[in-house]
Design a protein around this motif. Structure first.
Motif, PDB file in Angstrom:
ATOM      1  N   PRO A 297      12.272 -47.994 -60.762  1.00  0.00           N
ATOM      2  CA  PRO A 297      12.930 -48.605 -61.920  1.00  0.00           C
ATOM      3  C   PRO A 297      12.906 -47.769 -63.183  1.00  0.00           C
ATOM      4  N   TYR A 298      12.125 -46.693 -63.217  1.00  0.00           N
ATOM      5  CA  TYR A 298      12.172 -45.821 -64.389  1.00  0.00           C
ATOM      6  C   TYR A 298      13.203 -44.698 -64.217  1.00  0.00           C
ATOM      7  N   LEU A 299      14.004 -44.753 -63.133  1.00  0.00           N
ATOM      8  CA  LEU A 299      15.120 -43.840 -62.931  1.00  0.00           C
ATOM      9  C   LEU A 299      16.434 -44.605 -63.034  1.00  0.00           C
ATOM     10  N   SER A 300      17.476 -43.923 -63.527  1.00  0.00           N
ATOM     11  CA  SER A 300      18.811 -44.504 -63.593  1.00  0.00           C
ATOM     12  C   SER A 300      19.833 -43.497 -63.075  1.00  0.00           C
ATOM     13  N   ARG A 301      20.915 -44.020 -62.499  1.00  0.00           N
ATOM     14  CA  ARG A 301      22.051 -43.176 -62.156  1.00  0.00           C
ATOM     15  C   ARG A 301      22.745 -42.766 -63.447  1.00  0.00           C
ATOM     16  N   VAL A 302      23.502 -41.675 -63.399  1.00  0.00           N
ATOM     17  CA  VAL A 302      24.075 -41.100 -64.611  1.00  0.00           C
ATOM     18  C   VAL A 302      25.583 -40.977 -64.488  1.00  0.00           C
ATOM     19  N   ASN A 303      26.298 -41.393 -65.525  1.00  0.00           N
ATOM     20  CA  ASN A 303      27.752 -41.245 -65.575  1.00  0.00           C
ATOM     21  C   ASN A 303      28.113 -39.799 -65.904  1.00  0.00           C
TER      22      ASN A 303
ATOM     23  N   LYS B 167      35.594 -37.534 -65.125  1.00  0.00           N
ATOM     24  CA  LYS B 167      36.050 -38.895 -64.856  1.00  0.00           C
ATOM     25  C   LYS B 167      34.935 -39.887 -65.187  1.00  0.00           C
ATOM     26  N   ASN B 168      35.321 -41.115 -65.415  1.00  0.00           N
ATOM     27  CA  ASN B 168      34.358 -42.179 -65.697  1.00  0.00           C
ATOM     28  C   ASN B 168      33.774 -42.692 -64.380  1.00  0.00           C
ATOM     29  N   GLU B 169      32.788 -41.943 -63.868  1.00  0.00           N
ATOM     30  CA  GLU B 169      32.169 -42.293 -62.591  1.00  0.00           C
ATOM     31  C   GLU B 169      30.752 -41.740 -62.559  1.00  0.00           C
ATOM     32  N   LEU B 170      29.956 -42.239 -61.632  1.00  0.00           N
ATOM     33  CA  LEU B 170      28.572 -41.797 -61.518  1.00  0.00           C
ATOM     34  C   LEU B 170      28.470 -40.480 -60.763  1.00  0.00           C
ATOM     35  N   PHE B 171      27.519 -39.644 -61.186  1.00  0.00           N
ATOM     36  CA  PHE B 171      27.155 -38.479 -60.380  1.00  0.00           C
ATOM     37  C   PHE B 171      26.565 -38.965 -59.059  1.00  0.00           C
ATOM     38  N   PRO B 172      26.880 -38.321 -57.946  1.00  0.00           N
ATOM     39  CA  PRO B 172      26.229 -38.683 -56.693  1.00  0.00           C
ATOM     40  C   PRO B 172      24.848 -38.043 -56.541  1.00  0.00           C
ATOM     41  N   ASP B 173      24.551 -37.014 -57.352  1.00  0.00           N
ATOM     42  CA  ASP B 173      23.342 -36.218 -57.129  1.00  0.00           C
ATOM     43  C   ASP B 173      22.603 -35.872 -58.415  1.00  0.00           C
ATOM     44  N   VAL B 174      22.794 -36.687 -59.451  1.00  0.00           N
ATOM     45  CA  VAL B 174      22.093 -36.502 -60.723  1.00  0.00           C
ATOM     46  C   VAL B 174      21.524 -37.846 -61.167  1.00  0.00           C
TER      47      VAL B 174
END
Length: 265
Positions: free
Chosen positions: A125-131, A176-183
């Motif tokens: 929970p201390y990690l988040s996906r990044v746009n 683009k307005n999307e999440l990184f798959p690997d960051v």
């Protein structure tokens, strides 16, 4: 020593006064660090660190870093700047959990300067996906790089560190307005730190911290102007809460007032 991760800092002799403060923070708050600490510099050596001295004086961060890469044999590199002063205890278990996550999901980068929580990683929970549109989502200040990705960014040495940062900023502006798959990014401090110096001068509030925390250290560098510090604080406060469209409009307005930015985006 953990064989997955090395800590890497590059600090020229001209910044030895700043690195002295960095080292105080590191030894004060990360005494049980299990990772090899690799420092590239010109001629100075420090007990307990793996020091790579090139005995040059007019070299660059890129030159020192590229020369060090063959000597770093771990899969991951925790890259830090010499003016980021560790200011709180570091939990090795949290670092190991991040490495486990990066292994499991083939992550190339974990940003260690916290971003506001948006898409939280359930396992940690201390990690988040990044746009992809997040400013400085990937940067050369502090983060865990998969070594092969860091080598890709460094290239052959033709680009400076500023050039690389500029390329990353430009990619963000066009993304683009999307999440990184690997960051991913931490959403709270895993390695607490105080940013000390900008353009060779102390940030005022950081200097106050150093004088209070380490009064035995004699600090001689100038401080940045108060107006610059206010500007930096304002940009930091706004850049991650505004949409890309709003940031572009704000940049356009500020340019009309004479404010300069690193990219034209």
């Amino acid at each position: 020593m953990d064989k997955r991760l090395s800590i890497y800092v590059s600090s020229p002799d001209s910044y030895s006064d700043v690195f002295e403060v960095f080292l105080k923070g590191y030894r004060n708050y990360w005494r049980d660090c299990p990772y090899e600490f690799i420092l590239t510099t010109n001629s100075r050596s420090y007990e307990g660190l793996t020091c790579i001295c090139n005995h040059k004086q007019n070299d660059t961060w890129i030159e020192r870093t590229i020369d060090a890469m063959p000597l770093i044999r771990t899969k991951y590199i925790l890259l830090m700047c010499d003016d980021l002063i560790i200011s709180g205890n570091v939990d090795n278990n949290e670092i190991e959990s991040i490495l486990d996550y990066m292994d499991s999901y083939n992550m190339r980068f974990c940003r260690l300067n916290p971003l506001p929580s948006k898409v939280i990683v359930k396992e940690l929970p201390y990690l988040s996906r990044v746009n992809r549109q997040t400013p400085y989502a990937i940067n050369l200040q502090i983060g865990i790089f998969r070594k092969d990705y860091l080598l890709q960014l460094l290239g052959t040495g033709e680009l400076s560190a500023w050039d690389i940062e500029n390329q990353l900023i430009t990619e963000t502006a066009r993304a683009k307005n999307e999440l990184f798959p690997d960051v991913v990014s931490v959403n709270r401090f895993v390695i607490p730190f105080v940013h000390g110096v900008i353009k060779g001068k102390w940030i005022r509030k950081s200097l106050s911290y150093v004088k209070k925390q380490y009064p035995e250290i004699k600090v001689s560098r100038d401080v940045i102007p108060l107006t610059m510090e206010i500007k930096i604080d304002l940009i930091d406060a706004l850049q991650h809460v505004l949409s890309q469209k709003t940031r572009k409009r704000l940049k356009s307005f500020l340019r009309s007032l004479g404010v300069k930015f690193t990219t034209i985006e």
